[in-house]
Design a protein around this motif. Structure first.
Motif, short mmCIF file in Angstrom:
data_model
loop_
_atom_site.label_atom_id
_atom_site.label_comp_id
_atom_site.label_asym_id
_atom_site.label_seq_id
_atom_site.Cartn_x
_atom_site.Cartn_y
_atom_site.Cartn_z
N GLY A 41 11.79 2.77 -5.01
CA GLY A 41 12.67 1.94 -4.19
C GLY A 41 13.91 2.74 -3.87
O GLY A 41 13.84 3.80 -3.26
N ALA A 42 15.06 2.27 -4.32
CA ALA A 42 16.33 2.96 -4.06
C ALA A 42 16.83 3.72 -5.28
O ALA A 42 17.88 4.35 -5.22
CB ALA A 42 17.38 1.95 -3.63
N ALA A 94 -2.33 5.23 -12.10
CA ALA A 94 -1.89 3.84 -12.23
C ALA A 94 -2.88 2.87 -11.59
O ALA A 94 -2.68 1.66 -11.65
CB ALA A 94 -0.51 3.67 -11.60
N GLY A 95 -3.94 3.40 -10.96
CA GLY A 95 -4.93 2.53 -10.34
C GLY A 95 -4.57 2.09 -8.93
O GLY A 95 -5.14 1.14 -8.40
N VAL A 96 -3.63 2.77 -8.31
CA VAL A 96 -3.21 2.43 -6.94
C VAL A 96 -3.81 3.46 -6.00
O VAL A 96 -3.48 4.65 -6.05
CB VAL A 96 -1.66 2.42 -6.82
N PHE A 97 -4.72 3.01 -5.14
CA PHE A 97 -5.43 3.92 -4.24
C PHE A 97 -5.15 3.64 -2.77
O PHE A 97 -5.47 4.45 -1.92
CB PHE A 97 -6.93 3.86 -4.51
N ASN A 98 -4.59 2.49 -2.46
CA ASN A 98 -4.25 2.15 -1.08
C ASN A 98 -2.83 2.66 -0.82
O ASN A 98 -1.86 2.06 -1.26
CB ASN A 98 -4.35 0.64 -0.87
N ILE A 99 -2.72 3.75 -0.08
CA ILE A 99 -1.43 4.41 0.10
C ILE A 99 -1.16 4.64 1.59
O ILE A 99 -2.04 5.12 2.32
CB ILE A 99 -1.40 5.76 -0.65
N LEU A 100 0.03 4.29 2.02
CA LEU A 100 0.50 4.61 3.37
C LEU A 100 1.51 5.75 3.26
O LEU A 100 2.29 5.79 2.32
CB LEU A 100 1.17 3.40 4.02
N PHE A 101 1.48 6.65 4.23
CA PHE A 101 2.47 7.72 4.29
C PHE A 101 3.41 7.44 5.44
O PHE A 101 2.97 7.17 6.57
CB PHE A 101 1.79 9.08 4.50
N GLU A 120 -0.76 -10.51 -7.86
CA GLU A 120 -1.57 -11.00 -6.75
C GLU A 120 -0.92 -10.60 -5.43
O GLU A 120 0.28 -10.75 -5.25
CB GLU A 120 -1.67 -12.53 -6.84
N GLY A 121 -1.68 -10.06 -4.53
CA GLY A 121 -1.18 -9.71 -3.20
C GLY A 121 -0.57 -8.32 -3.08
O GLY A 121 -0.12 -7.94 -2.00
N PHE A 122 -0.57 -7.56 -4.15
CA PHE A 122 -0.01 -6.21 -4.09
C PHE A 122 -0.93 -5.33 -3.26
O PHE A 122 -2.12 -5.25 -3.48
CB PHE A 122 0.15 -5.64 -5.50
N LYS A 123 -0.35 -4.65 -2.26
CA LYS A 123 -1.16 -3.87 -1.31
C LYS A 123 -1.28 -2.40 -1.69
O LYS A 123 -2.21 -1.74 -1.27
CB LYS A 123 -0.56 -3.96 0.09
N GLY A 124 -0.33 -1.84 -2.42
CA GLY A 124 -0.39 -0.43 -2.76
C GLY A 124 0.97 0.23 -2.63
O GLY A 124 2.00 -0.42 -2.73
N ALA A 125 0.94 1.53 -2.36
CA ALA A 125 2.19 2.31 -2.29
C ALA A 125 2.47 2.74 -0.86
O ALA A 125 1.57 2.90 -0.05
CB ALA A 125 2.08 3.53 -3.19
N TYR A 126 3.74 2.92 -0.59
CA TYR A 126 4.20 3.45 0.70
C TYR A 126 5.05 4.67 0.36
O TYR A 126 6.15 4.55 -0.17
CB TYR A 126 5.03 2.40 1.43
N ILE A 127 4.51 5.85 0.63
CA ILE A 127 5.18 7.10 0.26
C ILE A 127 5.93 7.66 1.46
O ILE A 127 5.37 7.83 2.54
CB ILE A 127 4.16 8.13 -0.27
N ARG A 128 7.20 7.93 1.23
CA ARG A 128 8.06 8.54 2.24
C ARG A 128 8.59 9.85 1.67
O ARG A 128 9.37 9.83 0.74
CB ARG A 128 9.22 7.60 2.57
N ALA A 129 8.16 10.97 2.22
CA ALA A 129 8.60 12.27 1.72
C ALA A 129 9.39 12.97 2.81
O ALA A 129 9.11 12.83 4.00
CB ALA A 129 7.40 13.13 1.32
N ASP A 130 10.40 13.72 2.40
CA ASP A 130 11.17 14.51 3.33
C ASP A 130 10.25 15.54 3.99
O ASP A 130 9.31 16.03 3.37
CB ASP A 130 12.31 15.22 2.59
N ARG A 151 4.21 -3.74 -0.77
CA ARG A 151 3.97 -2.38 -1.24
C ARG A 151 5.16 -1.87 -2.02
O ARG A 151 6.29 -2.29 -1.79
CB ARG A 151 3.71 -1.42 -0.07
N GLN A 152 4.90 -0.94 -2.92
CA GLN A 152 5.97 -0.27 -3.64
C GLN A 152 6.40 0.94 -2.84
O GLN A 152 5.61 1.82 -2.55
CB GLN A 152 5.49 0.17 -5.02
N PHE A 153 7.67 0.98 -2.44
CA PHE A 153 8.20 2.11 -1.70
C PHE A 153 8.55 3.23 -2.67
O PHE A 153 9.29 3.04 -3.62
CB PHE A 153 9.43 1.69 -0.90
N LEU A 154 8.00 4.41 -2.39
CA LEU A 154 8.26 5.60 -3.19
C LEU A 154 8.75 6.69 -2.24
O LEU A 154 8.15 6.91 -1.19
CB LEU A 154 6.98 6.07 -3.88
N SER A 155 9.85 7.33 -2.59
CA SER A 155 10.40 8.37 -1.74
C SER A 155 10.53 9.66 -2.53
O SER A 155 10.72 9.64 -3.75
CB SER A 155 11.78 7.96 -1.20
#
Length: 134
Positions: free
Chosen positions: A74-75, A122-129, A94-104, A60-64
């Motif tokens: 990321g950082a 961007a076409g990314v709908f699978n998101i973890l918070f 291949e194998g990309f799962k989506g985004a992982y959003i970390r908000a304060d 997943r792509q980490f977004l903060s």
């Protein structure tokens, strides 16, 4: 005419190439670990007593999002157009799962909403918070 011939071999093992390789490996691993430890920006995530922690977040792509609305890919500090480009590129892999959003915990929801819109564009709908368990 003088003919070149190698120096007499005294049978000792030459350590200089081995030392060079060891220093290159040390440099490589120090660089990799500094990027790995810098992957996540420190944010004070909200507490969710009923949160379910996934076993594996996958690729997943980490977004903060910081409290003041600063976005991080990321950082690294980023903005929404850059995040959209990065997500579009990762979404092709291949194998990309989506985004992982970390908000304060104190981040205004407007910033989270804007990031969610960018993910959708961007076409990314699978998101973890990211949350903390009580």
């Amino acid at each position: 005419m003088k003919v070149w011939k190698p120096a007499d071999d005294d049978g000792n093992f030459e350590m200089t190439p081995m030392i060079d390789v060891v220093f290159l490996l040390i440099t490589f691993f120090m660089t990799v670990t500094s990027y790995a430890s810098a992957e996540l920006v420190q944010v004070k995530m909200p507490i969710a007593p009923e949160a379910k922690v996934p076993e594996d977040v996958g690729d997943r792509q980490f977004l903060s999002i910081a409290e003041n609305g600063t976005y991080f890919l990321g950082a690294f500090k980023s903005d929404l157009p850059q995040i959209k480009l990065a997500l579009e590129a990762r979404n092709q892999r291949e194998g990309f799962k989506g985004a992982y959003i970390r908000a304060d915990a104190n981040t205004p929801h407007k910033y989270v909403n804007d990031l969610l819109k960018t993910c959708a564009e961007a076409g990314v709908f699978n998101i973890l918070f990211g949350t903390l368990k009580d």
